[in-house]
Design an enzyme around this catalytic site. Structure first.
Site, PDB file in Angstrom:
ATOM      1  N   ASP A  22       0.865  -1.178   0.000  1.00 32.99           N
ATOM      2  CA  ASP A  22       0.000   0.000   0.000  1.00 32.99           C
ATOM      3  C   ASP A  22       0.894   1.217   0.000  1.00 32.99           C
ATOM      4  OD1 ASP A  22      -0.050   1.258   3.001  1.00 32.99           O
ATOM      5  OD2 ASP A  22       0.187  -0.924   3.066  1.00 32.99           O
ATOM      6  N   ASP A 114      -9.315   3.924   7.166  1.00 34.58           N
ATOM      7  CA  ASP A 114      -8.092   3.997   7.947  1.00 34.58           C
ATOM      8  C   ASP A 114      -8.394   4.549   9.340  1.00 34.58           C
ATOM      9  OD1 ASP A 114      -5.416   3.974   8.313  1.00 34.58           O
ATOM     10  OD2 ASP A 114      -4.947   5.306   6.651  1.00 34.58           O
ATOM     11  N   GLU A 116      -6.497   5.470  12.355  1.00 36.57           N
ATOM     12  CA  GLU A 116      -5.224   5.733  13.011  1.00 36.57           C
ATOM     13  C   GLU A 116      -5.152   7.229  13.274  1.00 36.57           C
ATOM     14  OE1 GLU A 116      -1.579   5.500  10.592  1.00 36.57           O
ATOM     15  OE2 GLU A 116      -2.851   5.186   8.845  1.00 36.57           O
TER      16      GLU A 116
END
Ligand SMILES: *[C@@H]1O[C@H](CO)[C@@H](O)[C@H](O)[C@H]1NC(C)=O
Ligand SMILES: *[C@@H]1O[C@H](CO)[C@@H](O)[C@H](O)[C@H]1NC(C)=O
Length: 222
Positions: A22, A114, A116
């Site tokens: 990625d 995502d 995070e």
């Protein structure tokens, strides 16, 4: 004897380990070819920035991967959401990404959200984990209403600090992709959280060393 040979053949077929990448940078055809030659066979390309805007590089990078020989169904995108609706709603953020990828007829099989730390201004996660969990639920619904396959990228630590740990199970029935940079392509270190009973994929190193472009490396058992 024959049974043993057959059984071990079967074991080789079912444990079809796969390696992928990625990245947040644009990638050209020659770099994708280099990665194919290194044995990588799938990728997740950033398609939405942490500051709440589309990533304009995603369509070209994915087209380049397919030109290099990656299968269209092995291409995915990831969406780094801007919490929690102050700038743009979950639905708008998903719509912007999906519409942009549709305009360029980009192939992708899954959208990863995502979870995070988000360092972007006015986009950081709330200090209230229930707010974050509700926002993630809205992102998942926005993707589902557009018939997208969705997965969640999160570590146990990030899930604890952002989503409040096992309080938040909105992703529990979706594939989990978790990071742990121990260079070990296996799930041996995984422990349950957030409603998941098993992971789908592990990002096991944050540095692909062979092809000269900044990418993370992932593994999955099939
Ligand atoms: C592809 O990208 C790599 C890494 O950025 C670069 O070094 C290389 O010159 C590029 N190749 C072509 C053909 O553009
Ligand atoms: C997407 O995949 C389909 C089916 O494999 C293919 O026909 C099409 O050309 C692909 N689109 C792009 C932009 O690569």
């Amino acid at each position: 004897m024959k049974v043993l040979v057959l059984l071990s053949l079967f074991a080789v077929i079912v444990s079809a380990d796969r390696y992928g990448l990625d990245m947040a940078v644009p990638v050209n055809v020659s770099t994708w070819r280099c990665w194919l030659n290194q044995g990588f066979s799938f990728a997740s390309v950033r398609a939405y920035h942490s500051f709440g805007e589309i990533d304009e590089n995603a369509p070209d990078s994915i087209a380049n991967a397919i030109e290099a020989g990656f299968a269209p169904e092995d291409m995915a995108v990831y969406h780094f959401p801007c919490c929690c609706g102050a700038k743009k709603s979950a639905d708008v953020q998903v719509a912007e990404m999906v519409d942009y990828l549709a305009q360029s007829q980009t192939n992708y099989s899954i959208v990863w959200f995502d979870v995070e730390t988000n360092p972007s201004r006015n986009c950081g996660w709330s200090t209230d984990s229930d707010t974050n969990c509700a926002f993630l639920k809205d992102l998942i619904s926005a993707a589902a209403s557009r018939h997208l396959v969705t997965g969640i990228y999160a570590s146990k630590y990030m899930w604890q600090s952002i989503m409040g740990g096992d309080r938040c199970t909105v992703g529990g029935d979706l594939p989990l992709w978790y990071p742990r940079y121990n260079q070990d392509p296996s799930f041996q270190d995984w422990a349950p959280f957030g409603g998941w009973t098993q992971p789908y994929m592990k990002q096991y190193w944050d540095h692909e060393p062979h092809c000269g472009v900044d990418a993370d490396v992932s593994w999955r058992p099939n």
